[in-house]
Scaffold this motif. Structure first.
Motif, short mmCIF file in Angstrom:
data_model
loop_
_atom_site.label_atom_id
_atom_site.label_comp_id
_atom_site.label_asym_id
_atom_site.label_seq_id
_atom_site.Cartn_x
_atom_site.Cartn_y
_atom_site.Cartn_z
N THR A 170 0.82 -1.21 0.00
CA THR A 170 0.00 0.00 0.00
C THR A 170 0.86 1.27 0.00
OG1 THR A 170 -0.13 -0.12 2.42
CG2 THR A 170 -1.94 -1.11 1.16
N ARG A 171 2.15 1.12 0.35
CA ARG A 171 3.05 2.28 0.33
C ARG A 171 3.32 2.76 -1.09
NH1 ARG A 171 6.07 -0.69 4.71
NH2 ARG A 171 5.54 0.37 6.65
N LEU A 172 2.96 1.97 -2.09
CA LEU A 172 3.12 2.37 -3.48
C LEU A 172 1.92 3.16 -4.00
CD1 LEU A 172 5.21 -0.06 -3.20
CD2 LEU A 172 4.89 -0.36 -5.65
N LEU A 173 0.88 3.26 -3.19
CA LEU A 173 -0.35 3.94 -3.59
C LEU A 173 -0.42 5.33 -2.95
CD1 LEU A 173 -2.82 0.94 -3.21
CD2 LEU A 173 -1.71 1.75 -5.31
N PRO A 174 -1.09 6.29 -3.59
CA PRO A 174 -1.79 6.15 -4.88
C PRO A 174 -0.84 6.31 -6.07
CG PRO A 174 -2.06 8.36 -4.03
CD PRO A 174 -1.29 7.61 -2.98
N VAL A 175 -1.22 5.70 -7.19
CA VAL A 175 -0.47 5.85 -8.43
C VAL A 175 -0.70 7.27 -8.96
CG1 VAL A 175 -0.14 4.96 -10.76
CG2 VAL A 175 -0.70 3.39 -8.89
N PHE A 176 0.31 7.83 -9.61
CA PHE A 176 0.28 9.21 -10.11
C PHE A 176 0.06 10.21 -8.98
CE2 PHE A 176 -0.95 6.87 -14.01
CZ PHE A 176 0.08 7.28 -14.83
N ASP A 177 0.71 9.90 -7.84
CA ASP A 177 0.68 10.83 -6.72
C ASP A 177 1.41 12.13 -7.09
OD1 ASP A 177 0.17 11.60 -4.04
OD2 ASP A 177 2.23 11.09 -3.52
N LYS A 178 2.42 12.00 -7.94
CA LYS A 178 3.15 13.16 -8.45
C LYS A 178 2.67 13.49 -9.87
CE LYS A 178 6.28 14.13 -5.23
NZ LYS A 178 6.53 15.47 -4.68
N ASP A 179 2.91 14.73 -10.31
CA ASP A 179 2.53 15.07 -11.67
C ASP A 179 3.52 14.48 -12.67
OD1 ASP A 179 4.78 16.82 -11.84
OD2 ASP A 179 3.61 18.42 -10.91
N PHE A 180 3.16 14.56 -13.95
CA PHE A 180 3.97 13.92 -14.98
C PHE A 180 5.35 14.54 -15.09
CE2 PHE A 180 5.34 13.37 -19.43
CZ PHE A 180 5.38 11.98 -19.47
N VAL A 181 5.47 15.83 -14.82
CA VAL A 181 6.77 16.51 -14.90
C VAL A 181 7.74 15.91 -13.89
CG1 VAL A 181 8.00 18.69 -14.60
CG2 VAL A 181 5.80 18.65 -15.79
N ALA A 182 7.26 15.67 -12.68
CA ALA A 182 8.11 15.07 -11.64
C ALA A 182 8.53 13.65 -12.03
CB ALA A 182 7.37 15.05 -10.31
N ILE A 183 7.58 12.89 -12.57
CA ILE A 183 7.89 11.52 -13.01
C ILE A 183 8.91 11.56 -14.14
CG2 ILE A 183 6.93 9.45 -14.09
CD1 ILE A 183 4.28 10.11 -12.64
N LEU A 184 8.76 12.53 -15.05
CA LEU A 184 9.68 12.65 -16.17
C LEU A 184 11.08 13.05 -15.70
CD1 LEU A 184 9.67 12.39 -19.24
CD2 LEU A 184 9.21 14.84 -19.38
N LYS A 185 11.16 13.90 -14.68
CA LYS A 185 12.47 14.28 -14.14
C LYS A 185 13.20 13.04 -13.60
CE LYS A 185 11.49 19.10 -12.86
NZ LYS A 185 11.32 20.05 -11.72
N GLY A 186 12.45 12.20 -12.88
CA GLY A 186 13.05 10.96 -12.39
C GLY A 186 13.50 10.06 -13.53
N ALA A 187 12.71 10.03 -14.61
CA ALA A 187 13.06 9.20 -15.76
C ALA A 187 14.32 9.72 -16.45
CB ALA A 187 11.89 9.17 -16.75
N VAL A 188 14.46 11.04 -16.54
CA VAL A 188 15.64 11.63 -17.19
C VAL A 188 16.91 11.25 -16.43
CG1 VAL A 188 16.84 13.80 -17.70
CG2 VAL A 188 14.42 13.54 -18.27
N VAL A 189 16.83 11.29 -15.10
CA VAL A 189 17.99 10.91 -14.28
C VAL A 189 18.41 9.48 -14.59
CG1 VAL A 189 18.79 10.47 -11.94
CG2 VAL A 189 17.47 12.52 -12.42
N LEU A 190 17.43 8.56 -14.59
CA LEU A 190 17.77 7.16 -14.84
C LEU A 190 18.18 6.92 -16.28
CD1 LEU A 190 18.04 4.35 -13.74
CD2 LEU A 190 15.62 3.96 -14.22
N THR A 191 17.60 7.66 -17.21
CA THR A 191 17.98 7.50 -18.62
C THR A 191 19.46 7.79 -18.83
OG1 THR A 191 15.74 8.09 -19.34
CG2 THR A 191 17.47 8.21 -20.99
N SER A 192 20.01 8.70 -18.02
CA SER A 192 21.45 8.99 -18.13
C SER A 192 22.29 7.78 -17.74
CB SER A 192 21.82 10.21 -17.29
OG SER A 192 21.67 9.95 -15.91
N TRP A 193 21.75 6.93 -16.86
CA TRP A 193 22.42 5.66 -16.56
C TRP A 193 22.23 4.69 -17.71
CZ3 TRP A 193 21.07 7.60 -11.46
CH2 TRP A 193 22.12 7.55 -10.54
N MET A 194 20.97 4.54 -18.16
CA MET A 194 20.67 3.63 -19.27
C MET A 194 21.46 4.01 -20.52
SD MET A 194 18.48 1.33 -18.33
CE MET A 194 17.08 0.94 -17.29
N GLY A 195 21.67 5.32 -20.71
CA GLY A 195 22.38 5.80 -21.88
C GLY A 195 23.84 5.42 -21.92
N GLU A 196 24.36 4.91 -20.82
CA GLU A 196 25.76 4.47 -20.82
C GLU A 196 25.99 3.30 -21.77
OE1 GLU A 196 26.51 3.75 -16.69
OE2 GLU A 196 26.75 5.88 -16.21
#
Length: 366
Positions: A170-196
């Motif tokens: 239940t600690r994972l709920l609710p889904v989309f607790d953050k807006d899409f911009v915040a989710i995208l910022k997190g994705a950009v950080v990880l993409t820099s790892w994936m981009g290696e």
């Protein structure tokens, strides 16, 4: 070729997994959660899809120029002088990355395990061992990684399964607790790892079956994304986003809470094994790419004379670039994603592909 060794598809896949997962599994969860909180798992899915695009870009470019690394076909595409400039930029990036990874490696050991040991000791010892491996070539690094990575990841998966008693989904709920911009910022950080995965451009010529490059890159990216997804879900389900985001190594702390019947405890040694063995392979890949790329840029016939000088530079930079672990993680979270991703992981490869297509350079990628 400067490198005479060859590796198979399985070795290459495991090598690319180590290159991203071994450090991301410890530091990425906290950084992503600072942006996306409980929606960090969504950031990982987005980053994995972006990583697949970068993997396709890098392998497609590499297969257009059989038997050549990024340093070599950059000159063929852009011309000698612009190609040399691109090569020099990549040498600087590889040296910086190697130093950053070495500092990250030493900082974890000092902060989590041996706080009284000077960090320079870990840097010198680790780089010395890596220098021996790099001098012996790609096959040695690949065989080492092939031996240990499946074992340590298997152990880590078992530990995650044992941690289910401590989880509360239940600690994972609710889904989309953050807006899409915040989710995208997190994705950009990880993409820099994936981009290696761009380092794969230095490995493709040495595959015994280069036509398997697309499959190798895609499988390694998908597996890395899956394992990071599992890791973040485990951490969130145990501690929640608020606590996890304020720890430096939340995965390490998640494993520490595992206790089976007050008998099976202190399993954080598994995380240490992942970090030590996987981190060794990751720094080794960047170190190897820096040495090989420098030799190709200088048009030498043998890369081995550069192993020691590059190692000295890496150790020196690892001490000078950041004042401490907090400063380093702040750089990784705020500056590194845009610096690495926009220029070296996606920007320059995309530019090279566009120019190659426009000028009709290279063959058709399979």
């Amino acid at each position: 070729m400067l490198e005479q060794g060859k590796i198979d598809s399985r070795q290459a896949t495991l090598l690319m997994i180590s290159m991203v997962l071994s450090t991301a599994i410890l530091t990425a969860p906290a950084i992503i959660m600072k942006h996306a909180a409980r929606d960090a798992w969504l950031s990982i899915i987005i980053a994995t899809m972006a990583g697949l695009l970068i993997a396709r870009l890098v392998t497609g470019l590499g297969l257009r120029f059989p038997g050549q690394t990024l340093f070599q076909y950059a000159e063929e595409i852009l011309g000698r002088v612009p190609g040399k400039v691109v090569g020099f930029l990549y040498i600087c990036w590889l040296l910086h990355s190697s130093a950053l990874l070495t500092r990250e490696f030493g900082s974890f050991l000092v902060s989590a395990l041996m706080p009284d040991t000077p960090i320079i000791v870990f840097h010198i010892v680790g780089t010395a061992v890596l220098a021996y491996a790099v001098r012996n070539g790609l096959e040695v690094l690949s065989r080492y990684n092939q031996l240990f990575l499946p074992l340590v990841l298997g152990l880590l998966l078992v530990v995650f399964i044992l941690a289910t008693e401590e989880m509360e989904m239940t600690r994972l709920l609710p889904v989309f607790d953050k807006d899409f911009v915040a989710i995208l910022k997190g994705a950009v950080v990880l993409t820099s790892w994936m981009g290696e995965i761009v380092i794969f451009a230095m490995i493709i010529p040495y595959l015994n079956r280069p036509e398997a490059a697309h499959r190798v890159a895609a499988l390694s990216t998908l597996f890395t994304g899956f394992f990071l997804l599992v890791t973040v879900v485990v951490v969130l389900a145990i501690f929640g986003p608020n606590v996890s985001a304020h720890w430096i190594f939340p995965t390490f702390n998640a494993v520490r809470v595992v206790s089976i019947a007050n008998f099976l405890e202190r399993l954080e040694s598994v995380i240490v094994a992942v970090w030590m063995l996987g981190g060794f392979a990751k720094v080794g890949i960047f170190y190897y790419a820096a040495v090989l790329g420098s030799a190709q840029w200088l048009e030498l016939k043998d890369y081995r004379p550069l192993v020691l000088p590059v190692g000295v530079i890496v150790v020196a930079l690892s001490i000078l670039i950041h004042e401490g672990i907090v400063d380093m993680l702040d750089f990784i979270g705020r500056v590194w994603p845009f610096y690495a991703l926009s220029i070296f992981e996606a920007g320059i490869p995309l530019l090279l592909l566009v120019v190659a297509l426009a000028r009709g350079k290279g063959g058709k990628s399979s």
